[in-house]
Design a protein around this motif. Structure first.
Motif, PDB file in Angstrom:
ATOM      1  N   ARG A 108      12.673 -10.152  -2.767  1.00  0.00           N
ATOM      2  CA  ARG A 108      11.800  -9.515  -1.790  1.00  0.00           C
ATOM      3  C   ARG A 108      10.501  -9.127  -2.482  1.00  0.00           C
ATOM      4  O   ARG A 108      10.456  -8.960  -3.701  1.00  0.00           O
ATOM      5  CB  ARG A 108      12.459  -8.265  -1.219  1.00  0.00           C
ATOM      6  CG  ARG A 108      13.640  -8.531  -0.288  1.00  0.00           C
ATOM      7  CD  ARG A 108      14.120  -7.234   0.305  1.00  0.00           C
ATOM      8  NE  ARG A 108      15.139  -7.442   1.317  1.00  0.00           N
ATOM      9  CZ  ARG A 108      15.425  -6.589   2.273  1.00  0.00           C
ATOM     10  NH1 ARG A 108      14.746  -5.458   2.375  1.00  0.00           N
ATOM     11  NH2 ARG A 108      16.369  -6.830   3.142  1.00  0.00           N
ATOM     12  N   PRO A 109       9.446  -8.913  -1.719  1.00  0.00           N
ATOM     13  CA  PRO A 109       8.204  -8.436  -2.318  1.00  0.00           C
ATOM     14  C   PRO A 109       8.417  -7.102  -3.018  1.00  0.00           C
ATOM     15  O   PRO A 109       9.222  -6.277  -2.601  1.00  0.00           O
ATOM     16  CB  PRO A 109       7.264  -8.296  -1.114  1.00  0.00           C
ATOM     17  CG  PRO A 109       7.856  -9.179  -0.056  1.00  0.00           C
ATOM     18  CD  PRO A 109       9.326  -9.154  -0.277  1.00  0.00           C
ATOM     19  N   THR A 110       7.692  -6.881  -4.093  1.00  0.00           N
ATOM     20  CA  THR A 110       7.835  -5.656  -4.882  1.00  0.00           C
ATOM     21  C   THR A 110       7.605  -4.424  -4.013  1.00  0.00           C
ATOM     22  O   THR A 110       8.288  -3.413  -4.162  1.00  0.00           O
ATOM     23  CB  THR A 110       6.820  -5.670  -6.046  1.00  0.00           C
ATOM     24  OG1 THR A 110       7.064  -6.838  -6.841  1.00  0.00           O
ATOM     25  CG2 THR A 110       6.998  -4.439  -6.912  1.00  0.00           C
ATOM     26  N   GLU A 111       6.645  -4.481  -3.081  1.00  0.00           N
ATOM     27  CA  GLU A 111       6.359  -3.335  -2.241  1.00  0.00           C
ATOM     28  C   GLU A 111       7.558  -2.970  -1.374  1.00  0.00           C
ATOM     29  O   GLU A 111       7.851  -1.788  -1.166  1.00  0.00           O
ATOM     30  CB  GLU A 111       5.145  -3.624  -1.341  1.00  0.00           C
ATOM     31  CG  GLU A 111       3.837  -3.846  -2.097  1.00  0.00           C
ATOM     32  CD  GLU A 111       3.721  -5.255  -2.676  1.00  0.00           C
ATOM     33  OE1 GLU A 111       4.616  -6.090  -2.419  1.00  0.00           O
ATOM     34  OE2 GLU A 111       2.739  -5.520  -3.396  1.00  0.00           O
ATOM     35  N   GLU A 112       8.263  -3.969  -0.879  1.00  0.00           N
ATOM     36  CA  GLU A 112       9.409  -3.683  -0.018  1.00  0.00           C
ATOM     37  C   GLU A 112      10.542  -3.067  -0.820  1.00  0.00           C
ATOM     38  O   GLU A 112      11.188  -2.111  -0.379  1.00  0.00           O
ATOM     39  CB  GLU A 112       9.888  -4.965   0.663  1.00  0.00           C
ATOM     40  CG  GLU A 112      10.959  -4.700   1.719  1.00  0.00           C
ATOM     41  CD  GLU A 112      11.317  -5.949   2.493  1.00  0.00           C
ATOM     42  OE1 GLU A 112      12.211  -5.844   3.357  1.00  0.00           O
ATOM     43  OE2 GLU A 112      10.727  -7.013   2.241  1.00  0.00           O
ATOM     44  N   ILE A 113      10.824  -3.620  -2.018  1.00  0.00           N
ATOM     45  CA  ILE A 113      11.864  -3.046  -2.886  1.00  0.00           C
ATOM     46  C   ILE A 113      11.509  -1.614  -3.229  1.00  0.00           C
ATOM     47  O   ILE A 113      12.346  -0.704  -3.197  1.00  0.00           O
ATOM     48  CB  ILE A 113      12.009  -3.885  -4.174  1.00  0.00           C
ATOM     49  CG1 ILE A 113      12.614  -5.253  -3.844  1.00  0.00           C
ATOM     50  CG2 ILE A 113      12.873  -3.163  -5.191  1.00  0.00           C
ATOM     51  CD1 ILE A 113      14.054  -5.192  -3.414  1.00  0.00           C
ATOM     52  N   SER A 114      10.235  -1.368  -3.557  1.00  0.00           N
ATOM     53  CA  SER A 114       9.792  -0.023  -3.893  1.00  0.00           C
ATOM     54  C   SER A 114       9.998   0.927  -2.719  1.00  0.00           C
ATOM     55  O   SER A 114      10.394   2.083  -2.901  1.00  0.00           O
ATOM     56  CB  SER A 114       8.310  -0.055  -4.286  1.00  0.00           C
ATOM     57  OG  SER A 114       7.847   1.246  -4.593  1.00  0.00           O
ATOM     58  N   GLY A 115       9.765   0.425  -1.497  1.00  0.00           N
ATOM     59  CA  GLY A 115       9.977   1.257  -0.327  1.00  0.00           C
ATOM     60  C   GLY A 115      11.436   1.622  -0.132  1.00  0.00           C
ATOM     61  O   GLY A 115      11.759   2.756   0.249  1.00  0.00           O
ATOM     62  N   ILE A 116      12.312   0.671  -0.409  1.00  0.00           N
ATOM     63  CA  ILE A 116      13.752   0.957  -0.298  1.00  0.00           C
ATOM     64  C   ILE A 116      14.159   2.015  -1.313  1.00  0.00           C
ATOM     65  O   ILE A 116      14.902   2.955  -1.003  1.00  0.00           O
ATOM     66  CB  ILE A 116      14.567  -0.335  -0.495  1.00  0.00           C
ATOM     67  CG1 ILE A 116      14.315  -1.299   0.670  1.00  0.00           C
ATOM     68  CG2 ILE A 116      16.062  -0.032  -0.611  1.00  0.00           C
ATOM     69  CD1 ILE A 116      14.934  -2.662   0.501  1.00  0.00           C
ATOM     70  N   PHE A 117      13.672   1.885  -2.530  1.00  0.00           N
ATOM     71  CA  PHE A 117      13.990   2.869  -3.562  1.00  0.00           C
ATOM     72  C   PHE A 117      13.414   4.236  -3.205  1.00  0.00           C
ATOM     73  O   PHE A 117      14.028   5.276  -3.494  1.00  0.00           O
ATOM     74  CB  PHE A 117      13.459   2.411  -4.920  1.00  0.00           C
ATOM     75  CG  PHE A 117      14.229   1.252  -5.508  1.00  0.00           C
ATOM     76  CD1 PHE A 117      15.495   0.933  -5.061  1.00  0.00           C
ATOM     77  CD2 PHE A 117      13.684   0.485  -6.533  1.00  0.00           C
ATOM     78  CE1 PHE A 117      16.220  -0.119  -5.607  1.00  0.00           C
ATOM     79  CE2 PHE A 117      14.391  -0.567  -7.101  1.00  0.00           C
ATOM     80  CZ  PHE A 117      15.659  -0.878  -6.626  1.00  0.00           C
ATOM     81  N   ASP A 118      12.239   4.262  -2.583  1.00  0.00           N
ATOM     82  CA  ASP A 118      11.668   5.544  -2.133  1.00  0.00           C
ATOM     83  C   ASP A 118      12.578   6.198  -1.096  1.00  0.00           C
ATOM     84  O   ASP A 118      12.748   7.428  -1.083  1.00  0.00           O
ATOM     85  CB  ASP A 118      10.273   5.328  -1.544  1.00  0.00           C
ATOM     86  CG  ASP A 118       9.216   5.118  -2.619  1.00  0.00           C
ATOM     87  OD1 ASP A 118       9.453   5.540  -3.766  1.00  0.00           O
ATOM     88  OD2 ASP A 118       8.164   4.533  -2.299  1.00  0.00           O
ATOM     89  N   ASP A 119      13.162   5.375  -0.195  1.00  0.00           N
ATOM     90  CA  ASP A 119      14.120   5.909   0.775  1.00  0.00           C
ATOM     91  C   ASP A 119      15.296   6.564   0.065  1.00  0.00           C
ATOM     92  O   ASP A 119      15.768   7.637   0.456  1.00  0.00           O
ATOM     93  CB  ASP A 119      14.642   4.791   1.681  1.00  0.00           C
ATOM     94  CG  ASP A 119      13.631   4.389   2.739  1.00  0.00           C
ATOM     95  OD1 ASP A 119      12.597   5.081   2.869  1.00  0.00           O
ATOM     96  OD2 ASP A 119      13.873   3.385   3.435  1.00  0.00           O
ATOM     97  N   MET A 120      15.778   5.899  -0.986  1.00  0.00           N
ATOM     98  CA  MET A 120      16.920   6.447  -1.726  1.00  0.00           C
ATOM     99  C   MET A 120      16.558   7.767  -2.395  1.00  0.00           C
ATOM    100  O   MET A 120      17.353   8.718  -2.393  1.00  0.00           O
ATOM    101  CB  MET A 120      17.407   5.432  -2.759  1.00  0.00           C
ATOM    102  CG  MET A 120      18.024   4.186  -2.156  1.00  0.00           C
ATOM    103  SD  MET A 120      18.595   3.022  -3.403  1.00  0.00           S
ATOM    104  CE  MET A 120      19.394   1.790  -2.357  1.00  0.00           C
ATOM    105  N   LEU A 121      15.392   7.849  -2.958  1.00  0.00           N
ATOM    106  CA  LEU A 121      14.963   9.098  -3.589  1.00  0.00           C
ATOM    107  C   LEU A 121      14.748  10.191  -2.548  1.00  0.00           C
ATOM    108  O   LEU A 121      14.969  11.381  -2.824  1.00  0.00           O
ATOM    109  CB  LEU A 121      13.678   8.866  -4.389  1.00  0.00           C
ATOM    110  CG  LEU A 121      13.838   8.057  -5.680  1.00  0.00           C
ATOM    111  CD1 LEU A 121      12.488   7.908  -6.369  1.00  0.00           C
ATOM    112  CD2 LEU A 121      14.822   8.732  -6.628  1.00  0.00           C
ATOM    113  N   LEU A 122      14.322   9.794  -1.361  1.00  0.00           N
ATOM    114  CA  LEU A 122      14.180  10.774  -0.292  1.00  0.00           C
ATOM    115  C   LEU A 122      15.532  11.385   0.054  1.00  0.00           C
ATOM    116  O   LEU A 122      15.666  12.606   0.190  1.00  0.00           O
ATOM    117  CB  LEU A 122      13.558  10.107   0.941  1.00  0.00           C
ATOM    118  CG  LEU A 122      13.338  11.006   2.166  1.00  0.00           C
ATOM    119  CD1 LEU A 122      12.315  12.100   1.846  1.00  0.00           C
ATOM    120  CD2 LEU A 122      12.860  10.168   3.356  1.00  0.00           C
TER     121      LEU A 122
END
Length: 522
Positions: free
Chosen positions: A26-40
């Motif tokens: 997946r694009p890096t931005e999308e993976i980063s967004g998923i990880f941000d959800d996890m940190l949230l």
């Protein structure tokens, strides 16, 4: 215990909802967004004070990618460690809380990475959650197992504390039937479910009450024995691409893995009984001479049927041919036989009756309560009409019975397509030849490959023998894949023969070459 006993709601995170994670590129931005959800979601770790609540939240976050598969490497490395890098870069208190949890619950590589990154954030002044120092103080307590009289399922109860406080229990359901569903070597059942409760005394009282009946027993294990039971079962579950676990299992997987590691090593599972050919034959003879077998009309077919029943118990039920249960009998009739075994018409007719007689005989020998025998017999008769629908005789697809019997002298139904691919010329003047006989097999191959040299015929024979035995499985998998891609059979056979000749003495090299061929094509 089937499922969660009444009054015991599994303890776990209440609000964590991790967005579904696909490990395909997946694009890096999308993976980063998923990880941000996890940190949230990891911010909830800052609000809890109980280390148990914190561990269960972290376990659910780690379970977001449980069971996912990727062709690009280990999913734990690609996703788990990438999440740790992302958390470390953010450097927030929630990041530190997540790293502290993973340092205990993660894989060895994840744990080492998380601990190193967590210490760096602490050195930088990030506030540590109040429960963080307790997660490493876990102590194993007493352990128990609840078993049904059939031997179908073990519910293992392991109790723990945090240095003597916050007692809780982990309940792990090990299914001893489903392990035999996969055609892989295994010495245990597989873990199907797991859950946690802090109501330990009520749980144990419930188990003891349930064991008062004649179809359940509840006994104590040493923690080392509990680990010896759970460790191989969890390993089998994790090795399967589509293990039939509960819907909530992923959330508890990391917690379960860590709690099994917390149990002391040194316990041993009882070894599976070994049944030699002579011992199996003696067992069959005793059954056929028993009063339970007196009403079986076709003793020749009954003898072949009981051989299949014993074989299933020895190879798919961890050396327990005498164990009978409703689930085991249904799986034997409706799953294993239709997939694996070629039965003649007399054997198809006799099999349910032989199995019912075996249930009565084996139940008497093993001391299965009469109520258990009745329930198992009911399951056999309920499955009998379905057996006629589930079992598909190859002859019904237009194949000649004599040809099928020649290709399946061992009754291995799954071998039919690969053997027919290896030796397709068993008609006309060649119909009298026996493909399992080396001299007849060479004559068949000489007919198929006129003008081939002796060295080439020897290579084709090596290929035919490997396909006949299914060794290695990659050989037939590769042939099927390339046939599906439109490969011509004679070209495919020649290419496979060359690979077998080149790597005949190195099985691993042959498997690698076959995988490359699947990827690259002819």
């Amino acid at each position: 215990m089937n499922g969660h006993p009444g009054g015991f709601v599994p303890k776990g995170p209440r609000c964590v909802r991790v967005r579904w994670l696909n490990v395909s590129p997946r694009p890096t931005e999308e993976i980063s967004g998923i990880f941000d959800d996890m940190l949230l979601h990891a911010r909830e770790l800052l609000a809890v004070r109980s280390p148990l609540d914190a561990e269960l939240i972290v376990s659910e976050i780690l379970g977001a990618w449980y069971g996912r598969r990727t062709g690009g490497g280990d999913v734990e490395e690609l996703v788990g460690e990438a999440l740790l890098d992302h958390a470390s870069e953010k450097g927030t208190p929630a990041s530190l809380a997540l790293l502290a949890g993973v340092a205990y619950l993660g894989t060895p590589r994840q744990a080492a990475t998380a601990e190193r990154k967590a210490l760096r954030l602490i050195d930088e002044g990030v506030a540590r959650p109040p429960w963080a120092h307790k997660v490493g103080l876990i102590q194993a307590g007493e352990c128990y197992v609840s078993r049904d009289a059939y031997g179908d399922q073990d519910s293992v109860v392991c109790t723990y504390t945090y240095a003597g406080s916050e007692r809780h229990a982990l309940v792990v359901v090990v299914d001893n039937n489903l392990g035999g569903r996969w055609d892989v070597p295994c010495e245990s059942g597989l873990v199907r479910d797991a859950w946690v409760t802090s109501k330990v005394d009520r749980l144990l009282d419930h188990c003891r009450t349930e064991a008062a009946g004649e179809l359940t027993e509840f006994t104590e294990l040493t923690p080392a024995q509990a680990r010896a039971l759970l460790e191989p079962a969890l390993a089998l579950t994790d090795s399967l691409a589509d293990a039939p676990v509960s819907d909530t299992f992923a959330s508890y997987h990391a917690f379960l893995r860590a709690r099994v590691r917390a149990l002391p090593p040194g316990g041993r599972r009882p070894p599976s009984p070994v049944y030699s050919a002579d011992r199996r034959a003696t067992l069959a003879a005793r059954f056929l001479a028993s009063r339970e077998a007196e009403e079986l009309s076709d003793l020749s077919a009954a003898g072949r049927c009981v051989d299949r029943i014993i074989d299933y118990g020895c190879t798919r039920d961890f050396g327990r041919p005498l164990r009978v249960s409703p689930v085991k009998c249904e799986m034997f009739l409706l799953d294993w036989l239709p997939r694996k075994i070629f039965l003649t018409p007399p054997e198809q007719e006799a099999m349910p009756h032989v199995l019912a007689a075996w249930v009565r005989w084996a139940g008497r020998r093993t001391g299965l309560p009469e109520a258990g025998v009745r329930v198992t017999l009911d399951a056999v008769w309920d499955a009998t009409h379905k057996f006629g629908e589930a079992y598909r005789d190859p002859v019904t697809f237009g194949l000649d019975r004599t040809l099928v019997e020649k290709l399946l002298p061992d009754g291995d139904l799954e071998a039919l397509p690969r053997r027919a691919f290896a030796l397709p010329f068993l008609t006309g003047s060649l119909a009298s030849l026996d493909p399992s006989d080396p001299s007849d097999r060479r004559e068949l191959l000489s007919f198929e490959h006129p003008g081939a040299t002796e060295a080439e015929l020897e290579g084709y024979e090596r290929l035919a023998v490997r396909l006949w035995r299914g060794d290695p499985p990659d050989l037939w998998e590769t042939a099927q894949h390339l046939l599906d891609q439109g490969a011509e059979r004679h070209l495919l056979v020649h290419r496979l023969m060359l690979l077998v000749v080149e790597h005949d003495l190195d099985r691993r090299a042959l498997c690698r070459a076959l995988r490359d061929l699947r990827a690259d094509g002819l």
